[in-house]
Design a protein around this motif. Structure first.
Motif, short mmCIF file in Angstrom:
data_model
loop_
_atom_site.label_atom_id
_atom_site.label_comp_id
_atom_site.label_asym_id
_atom_site.label_seq_id
_atom_site.Cartn_x
_atom_site.Cartn_y
_atom_site.Cartn_z
N GLN A 74 0.87 -1.17 0.00
CA GLN A 74 0.00 0.00 0.00
C GLN A 74 0.91 1.22 0.00
O GLN A 74 2.08 1.12 0.31
CB GLN A 74 -0.88 0.01 1.24
N PRO A 75 0.37 2.40 -0.34
CA PRO A 75 1.21 3.60 -0.28
C PRO A 75 1.65 3.92 1.16
O PRO A 75 1.00 3.50 2.11
CB PRO A 75 0.29 4.70 -0.81
N LEU A 78 11.51 12.59 0.17
CA LEU A 78 10.44 11.79 -0.44
C LEU A 78 10.94 11.06 -1.69
O LEU A 78 10.63 9.89 -1.90
CB LEU A 78 9.24 12.67 -0.78
N ASP A 79 11.72 11.77 -2.52
CA ASP A 79 12.28 11.15 -3.73
C ASP A 79 13.19 9.98 -3.37
O ASP A 79 13.14 8.92 -4.01
CB ASP A 79 13.07 12.17 -4.56
N THR A 119 12.50 2.40 -2.49
CA THR A 119 11.48 1.38 -2.25
C THR A 119 10.62 1.07 -3.46
O THR A 119 10.01 0.01 -3.52
CB THR A 119 10.53 1.82 -1.12
N GLY A 120 10.50 2.02 -4.39
CA GLY A 120 9.56 1.85 -5.49
C GLY A 120 8.11 1.96 -5.05
O GLY A 120 7.18 1.61 -5.77
N ASN A 121 7.91 2.48 -3.85
CA ASN A 121 6.58 2.53 -3.24
C ASN A 121 5.85 3.82 -3.59
O ASN A 121 6.46 4.86 -3.81
CB ASN A 121 6.71 2.43 -1.71
N GLN A 122 4.52 3.75 -3.64
CA GLN A 122 3.71 4.95 -3.80
C GLN A 122 3.67 5.71 -2.48
O GLN A 122 3.93 5.13 -1.41
CB GLN A 122 2.29 4.56 -4.20
#
Length: 199
Positions: free
Chosen positions: A3-4, A36-37, A43-46
């Motif tokens: 999940q994000p 945040l970037d 992680t490649g996470n949203q």
């Protein structure tokens, strides 16, 4: 994560695109973007960022990125308004916890915020002046990564997101009381970071 990552920031904002972390300690929006970037690259996470602060809409063009939704409590040139501890994020989280998706919660919180402000529109703000309270506030979203709020374009991703589970809420506010003193370190030297918080 499956999940994000949800990040909620509630504090003071600055018209110079800064966020207050503690008394007299500010973070430039570009610094937050780097954090945040880095997280999303690693992680490649949203990620969904909710910001309750004055001038928070000014963050949209700075913090924009793919797979990132940004929700702000005010536009770029507005202060955030609270009446009796009620404000945009209080309304927003109430709807999230009742099962609304992020877009529904945003729209309902926007409505409730403006209803609340409208009720206080005619009250006197100062004893010496006949100013009236602000009657509207424009929360904003960007979930398509263009850094702009467009109600006809934004919200497609957010209407697919819900917070699920057995959630509990408490009416307490976490306050940062002190942080590690800012310093410069040579490469390779470590430093213990500390933050003291209380309610």
């Amino acid at each position: 994560l499956d999940q994000p990552l949800y990040v909620f920031f509630i504090d003071h904002g600055d018209s110079n695109v800064k966020l207050q972390l503690a008394k007299s300690i500010y973070m430039e929006a570009t610094e937050l973007k780097t954090i945040l970037d880095d997280y999303q690259t690693t992680t490649g996470n949203q990620l969904v960022l909710v910001v309750e602060a004055c001038y928070s809409g000014s963050l949209l063009p700075v913090l924009k990125a793919p797979n990132r939704a940004i929700i702000t409590s005010a536009s770029a040139n507005e202060t955030a308004n609270f009446v009796d501890k009620q404000g945009f994020t209080r309304f927003f989280t109430k709807y999230l916890f009742s099962g609304a998706n992020f877009l529904e919660a945003f729209q309902l919180a926007q409505r409730d915020q403006n209803t609340m402000l409208g009720k206080f529109a005619q009250r006197t703000v100062t004893a010496s002046a006949a100013e009236t309270a602000k009657t509207t506030q424009l929360p904003q979203i960007d979930d398509n990564g263009d850094g702009m709020y467009d109600p006809t374009q934004d919200g497609q991703w957010l209407k697919q997101l819900k917070i699920n589970g057995d959630l509990q809420m408490a009416d307490s506010t976490l306050r940062v009381e002190s942080l590690t003193t800012a310093t410069t370190l040579p490469v390779g030297q470590s430093l213990k970071l500390q933050a003291k918080a209380g309610t």
